[in-house]
Enzyme design. Structure first.
Site, PDB file in Angstrom:
ATOM      1  CB  SER A 158      97.577 -28.344  13.080  1.00  0.00           C
ATOM      2  OG  SER A 158      97.742 -27.200  13.505  1.00  0.00           O
ATOM      3  CG  ASP A 331      90.965 -27.137  17.381  1.00  0.00           C
ATOM      4  OD1 ASP A 331      91.456 -26.080  18.108  1.00  0.00           O
ATOM      5  OD2 ASP A 331      91.300 -27.862  16.603  1.00  0.00           O
ATOM      6  CG  HIS A 364      94.903 -27.431  17.707  1.00  0.00           C
ATOM      7  ND1 HIS A 364      93.966 -27.753  16.491  1.00  0.00           N
ATOM      8  CD2 HIS A 364      96.016 -27.478  17.234  1.00  0.00           C
ATOM      9  CE1 HIS A 364      94.852 -27.619  15.592  1.00  0.00           C
ATOM     10  NE2 HIS A 364      96.157 -27.450  15.771  1.00  0.00           N
TER      11      HIS A 364
END
Length: 396
Positions: A158, A331, A364
């Site tokens: 991320s 995601d 995610h």
């Protein structure tokens, strides 16, 4: 240069937690000079005599340096305890692992809670705007302090993946291998929009006080909690939410009804609502609202192509760094299409790059969860890179 050492004794990999004040401060991209730069970090494992086995793990937006140990505020395991440790994919019997709280954070590294040298008071909302390059520059100063010339690997998911890419772009000679996970070379308009809604929730809280809430012995808890709830929805997939909660109702939820609400509408609470409220309330106990605003804005500014004449290949041309780009099929915050865009740019730049899309319905947050294929990918890439770097098995 002063160092404070906080001894921690827990089960898990041998480690230290330190906060170091780095000489010279830091010049930010916005033109502000931070006269004092403190970085809080944890290390795991042992640095080899040749100092060539160091792995920097970069945390995501709401993470911190407590990578593989019990968190001092929440009491929960470190955010990647399942990945970092003896015999684990990031093996602390073999590698020296470093994880630092990012610049602008609220767990010991210089940020809005820190004292401004010119005013003698906390920066609060006056903390200057920072970028991903500033965050990485602060980490580079820490790596210099540790006496490490080149990192064997930089790994992050991320926002941590944004840092890994920035390391490879800004310090190509100091990164042997980079693994950007569930990330993108830019923050999309959709993600900027989500961040703005979260920020507006904080601004709308009556306890915001223009960011100087601590002067009023207050915190914008409701606004920060809503911001966390909003963000957390984006970390999950519809499949994950349906599997975990469905449309189940908590029949004991009447006590959570606000006094001004109609019992006929809010006498019962869906389990997913209860989950999000718990996420919000627990978050405000460990995170600072000004840090949240500062770091989300740094993510919004991130766009490597725009910084290099619109060509994403430019920052990686002639790079000797070995890349492994990882995405997850469900995601939608950082979709696979953005990872493929990055991989194509790395190919055009002539970089050594591999790409893996992990099939998962967890969204995610899959990079933080039990995903055997992902574990094998990390272990395989690190072991392969170690062979090319001529690191001996068991070194360190």
């Amino acid at each position: 240069m002063g160092i404070s050492v906080l001894p921690i004794v827990v089960d898990g990999p041998a480690h230290e937690h330190r906060t170091v004040c780095l000489e010279g401060g830091l010049d930010l991209e916005c033109g502000v000079h931070l006269a004092s730069l403190e970085v809080a970090y944890c290390t795991y494992g042992t640095l080899s005599p040749t100092r060539d086995n160091a792995i920097l793990v970069c945390h995501a937006l709401t993470g911190d340096q407590y990578l593989a140990e019990q968190h001092p505020l929440t009491g929960k395991p470190g955010w990647w305890s399942r990945m970092v440790g003896p015999g684990l994919p990031i093996d602390t019997d073999r590698y020296f692992v470093v994880c630092s709280n990012v610049l602008g954070g609220c767990m010991g590294t210089t940020g809005p809670r820190s004292i401004c040298a010119t005013t003698g008071k906390a920066w609060d909302s006056a903390f200057p705007p920072i970028t991903m390059h500033d965050i990485v520059a602060a980490q580079a100063k820490l790596i210099d302090h540790l006496g490490i010339g080149r990192l064997f690997a930089v790994i992050g998911g991320s926002m941590g993946g944004m840092q890994a890419l920035t390391w490879a772009a800004d310090f190509p000679d100091r990164v042997f291998a980079a693994m950007p996970i569930a990330t993108s070379p830019f923050h999309s308009a959709q993600n900027i929009a989500f961040n703005e809604v979260s920020r507006q929730a904080i601004f709308a809280d009556p306890d915001w006080h223009d960011g100087h809430y601590r002067d009023f012995d207050a915190i914008p808890a409701r606004g920060l909690g809503v911001a966390r709830m909003m963000a957390h929805i984006t970390y999950l997939s519809e499949e994950a939410l349906s599997r975990k909660f469905g449309r189940r109702i908590r029949h004991d939820a009447a006590t959570a009804v606000p006094a001004s609400s109609s019992p006929s509408l809010f006498g019962e609470m869906f389990e997913v609502e209860s989950y999000l409220r718990h996420q919000g309330s627990s978050f405000v106990r460990r995170f600072d609202a000004n840090s949240y605003l500062t770091i989300t804005r740094a993510m919004d500014y991130f766009d490597l192509a725009a910084e290099h004449d619109g060509d994403l290949a430019n920052p990686f041309r002639e790079s000797q760094t070995r890349f492994c780009v990882v995405s997850f099929s469900s995601d939608w915050l950082f979709p696979t299409s953005q990872s493929r865009l990055l991989v194509r740019a790395l190919n055009r730049a002539g970089a050594n790059v591999s790409f893996v899309e992990i099939e998962s319905d967890r969204g995610h947050d899959a990079f933080l969860l039990e995903e055997p294929d992902f574990d094998r990918t990390i272990r395989g890439f690190i072991n392969g890179a170690a062979e090319h770097a001529a690191l001996l098995a068991g070194e360190g």
